[in-house]
Write a protein that holds these residues in place. Structure first.
Motif, PDB file in Angstrom:
ATOM      1  N   PHE A   1      -7.309   8.904   0.597  1.00  0.00           N
ATOM      2  CA  PHE A   1      -8.587   8.315   1.026  1.00  0.00           C
ATOM      3  C   PHE A   1      -8.750   6.886   0.505  1.00  0.00           C
ATOM      4  N   TRP A   2      -8.769   6.711  -0.823  1.00  0.00           N
ATOM      5  CA  TRP A   2      -9.113   5.407  -1.384  1.00  0.00           C
ATOM      6  C   TRP A   2      -8.031   4.358  -1.128  1.00  0.00           C
ATOM      7  N   VAL A   3      -6.773   4.683  -1.404  1.00  0.00           N
ATOM      8  CA  VAL A   3      -5.708   3.702  -1.154  1.00  0.00           C
ATOM      9  C   VAL A   3      -5.559   3.463   0.349  1.00  0.00           C
ATOM     10  N   GLU A   4      -5.647   4.538   1.126  1.00  0.00           N
ATOM     11  CA  GLU A   4      -5.540   4.400   2.589  1.00  0.00           C
ATOM     12  C   GLU A   4      -6.670   3.536   3.142  1.00  0.00           C
ATOM     13  N   LEU A   5      -7.828   3.610   2.505  1.00  0.00           N
ATOM     14  CA  LEU A   5      -8.990   2.840   2.943  1.00  0.00           C
ATOM     15  C   LEU A   5      -8.744   1.332   2.902  1.00  0.00           C
ATOM     16  N   CYS A   6      -7.839   0.898   2.046  1.00  0.00           N
ATOM     17  CA  CYS A   6      -7.602  -0.542   1.871  1.00  0.00           C
ATOM     18  C   CYS A   6      -7.234  -1.240   3.178  1.00  0.00           C
ATOM     19  N   SER A   7      -6.502  -0.566   4.045  1.00  0.00           N
ATOM     20  CA  SER A   7      -6.108  -1.215   5.299  1.00  0.00           C
ATOM     21  C   SER A   7      -7.275  -1.399   6.255  1.00  0.00           C
TER      22      SER A   7
ATOM     23  N   VAL B   1      14.812  11.240  -2.798  1.00  0.00           N
ATOM     24  CA  VAL B   1      15.574   9.993  -2.696  1.00  0.00           C
ATOM     25  C   VAL B   1      15.015   8.994  -3.703  1.00  0.00           C
ATOM     26  N   LYS B   2      15.807   7.989  -4.013  1.00  0.00           N
ATOM     27  CA  LYS B   2      15.378   6.972  -4.964  1.00  0.00           C
ATOM     28  C   LYS B   2      14.235   6.140  -4.371  1.00  0.00           C
ATOM     29  N   THR B   3      13.161   6.013  -5.127  1.00  0.00           N
ATOM     30  CA  THR B   3      12.043   5.160  -4.742  1.00  0.00           C
ATOM     31  C   THR B   3      11.801   4.160  -5.870  1.00  0.00           C
ATOM     32  N   PHE B   4      10.957   3.178  -5.624  1.00  0.00           N
ATOM     33  CA  PHE B   4      10.743   2.140  -6.629  1.00  0.00           C
ATOM     34  C   PHE B   4      10.215   2.691  -7.968  1.00  0.00           C
ATOM     35  N   PRO B   5       9.262   3.620  -7.976  1.00  0.00           N
ATOM     36  CA  PRO B   5       8.813   4.149  -9.279  1.00  0.00           C
ATOM     37  C   PRO B   5       9.942   4.829 -10.061  1.00  0.00           C
TER      38      PRO B   5
ATOM     39  N   VAL C   1       6.824   3.034 -13.084  1.00  0.00           N
ATOM     40  CA  VAL C   1       5.508   2.958 -12.451  1.00  0.00           C
ATOM     41  C   VAL C   1       4.881   1.577 -12.638  1.00  0.00           C
ATOM     42  N   GLN C   2       4.931   1.043 -13.866  1.00  0.00           N
ATOM     43  CA  GLN C   2       4.263  -0.236 -14.126  1.00  0.00           C
ATOM     44  C   GLN C   2       4.898  -1.379 -13.340  1.00  0.00           C
ATOM     45  N   ASN C   3       6.217  -1.421 -13.272  1.00  0.00           N
ATOM     46  CA  ASN C   3       6.882  -2.473 -12.509  1.00  0.00           C
ATOM     47  C   ASN C   3       6.635  -2.318 -11.010  1.00  0.00           C
ATOM     48  N   THR C   4       6.470  -1.079 -10.567  1.00  0.00           N
ATOM     49  CA  THR C   4       6.125  -0.845  -9.158  1.00  0.00           C
ATOM     50  C   THR C   4       4.740  -1.411  -8.861  1.00  0.00           C
ATOM     51  N   LYS C   5       3.824  -1.251  -9.801  1.00  0.00           N
ATOM     52  CA  LYS C   5       2.493  -1.831  -9.625  1.00  0.00           C
ATOM     53  C   LYS C   5       2.565  -3.359  -9.593  1.00  0.00           C
ATOM     54  N   TYR C   6       3.392  -3.952 -10.454  1.00  0.00           N
ATOM     55  CA  TYR C   6       3.556  -5.401 -10.437  1.00  0.00           C
ATOM     56  C   TYR C   6       4.080  -5.873  -9.083  1.00  0.00           C
TER      57      TYR C   6
ATOM     58  N   LEU D   1       0.813  -1.217   0.000  1.00  0.00           N
ATOM     59  CA  LEU D   1       0.000   0.000   0.000  1.00  0.00           C
ATOM     60  C   LEU D   1       0.848   1.269   0.000  1.00  0.00           C
ATOM     61  N   VAL D   2       2.078   1.180   0.450  1.00  0.00           N
ATOM     62  CA  VAL D   2       2.950   2.360   0.445  1.00  0.00           C
ATOM     63  C   VAL D   2       3.434   2.660  -0.977  1.00  0.00           C
ATOM     64  N   LEU D   3       3.532   1.644  -1.812  1.00  0.00           N
ATOM     65  CA  LEU D   3       4.062   1.837  -3.167  1.00  0.00           C
ATOM     66  C   LEU D   3       3.241   2.822  -4.009  1.00  0.00           C
ATOM     67  N   PRO D   4       1.896   2.789  -3.984  1.00  0.00           N
ATOM     68  CA  PRO D   4       1.150   3.819  -4.719  1.00  0.00           C
ATOM     69  C   PRO D   4       1.462   5.239  -4.251  1.00  0.00           C
ATOM     70  N   PHE D   5       1.782   5.405  -2.970  1.00  0.00           N
ATOM     71  CA  PHE D   5       2.146   6.734  -2.482  1.00  0.00           C
ATOM     72  C   PHE D   5       3.493   7.180  -3.063  1.00  0.00           C
ATOM     73  N   ASP D   6       4.382   6.214  -3.313  1.00  0.00           N
ATOM     74  CA  ASP D   6       5.637   6.552  -3.991  1.00  0.00           C
ATOM     75  C   ASP D   6       5.374   6.977  -5.433  1.00  0.00           C
ATOM     76  N   ILE D   7       4.365   6.362  -6.061  1.00  0.00           N
ATOM     77  CA  ILE D   7       3.970   6.789  -7.408  1.00  0.00           C
ATOM     78  C   ILE D   7       3.448   8.225  -7.361  1.00  0.00           C
TER      79      ILE D   7
END
Length: 254
Positions: free
Chosen positions: A232-238, A168-172, A177-182, A154-160
């Protein structure tokens, strides 16, 4: 429209929403382990709320007031633990608070948030410890892994969302972006497989429904989305595992 603005200002931006979602995620596992207690729920919410306020308001004019609030929250939490739990629970809570301070304290020369790629795993670590260690008599490795994998995803979409402003370097930025989603899909899928294997049936099915919702939100995560999509929406997942569990028991769905 005004109602939505008020919701964003007083519930989402105030860090109440993310704190509630973290608390709901912990309650889900407490119910599964039959360790639910209201004082523990209050302790978890206070810890999340004060921690997220501390992170958000550093280097702002409001920080001295937030620091006072953090101190009061710490005293309240300690009193809650002493009156309702034991010294071991107090020690566990203290360790988690220290880990939170190491995540993002500007007075440290190097803190976790400044270390490339580590942030996503560190957030998963802290949330995992809240669920599998603080709330339980003994450390539960399955609950830790489920929590760690799911929250890291769930943190990865926030990096996007932040990829154009991150220093700093993040996964996206590193893998796109697409590989981060994978990667996020894989982590959520792994957490769900573990939940199906280790959690009671109704709890594991609730987690399975959460996987579907989370996959959809990860799929539509783009840097161009509004902040509310993530906060809101991504945070809601937890909070979805608990929501689906409650709905299943209300309507006898499974």
């Amino acid at each position: 429209m005004n109602a939505l603005k008020l919701l964003k200002k007083y519930i989402i931006d105030s860090q109440i929403f993310v704190s509630l979602m973290g608390t709901f995620f912990a309650v889900f596992f407490m119910l599964e382990q039959q360790t639910f207690r209201w004082p523990t729920v209050a302790l978890i919410f206070i810890t999340y709320f004060s921690g997220y306020l501390y992170t958000k308001y550093q280097k702002t004019k409001h920080f001295p007031k937030i620091l006072v609030l953090n101190c009061l929250a710490g005293i309240d939490s300690a009193v809650l633990i002493i009156l309702n739990h034991n010294e071991i629970r107090l020690l566990k809570w203290f360790v988690i608070v220290v880990l939170g301070l190491l995540y993002n304290s500007f007075f440290l020369e190097t803190y976790i948030r400044k270390i490339p790629l580590l942030k996503v795993f560190y957030v998963g670590l802290v949330w995992g410890l809240m669920n599998c260690w603080l709330t339980l008599p003994e450390f539960s490795l399955p609950i830790f892994l489920i929590s760690f994998l799911f929250i890291t995803a769930l943190v990865l979409p926030f990096d996007i969302r932040d990829m154009k402003s991150d220093t700093v370097k993040t996964f996206p930025l590193l893998i796109g972006v697409q590989n981060t989603k994978y990667l996020a899909y894989f982590l959520v899928f792994a957490a769900t497989i573990l939940s199906l294997y280790y959690l009671k049936l109704n709890f594991s099915l609730s987690f399975l429904l959460t996987l579907i919702s989370t996959f959809i939100l990860i799929y539509f995560s783009e840097n161009s989305n509004k902040d509310s999509y993530f906060s809101f929406w991504v945070e809601l997942c937890s909070g979805l595992p608990l929501l689906f569990l409650i709905l299943s028991e209300m309507f006898y769905l499974y």
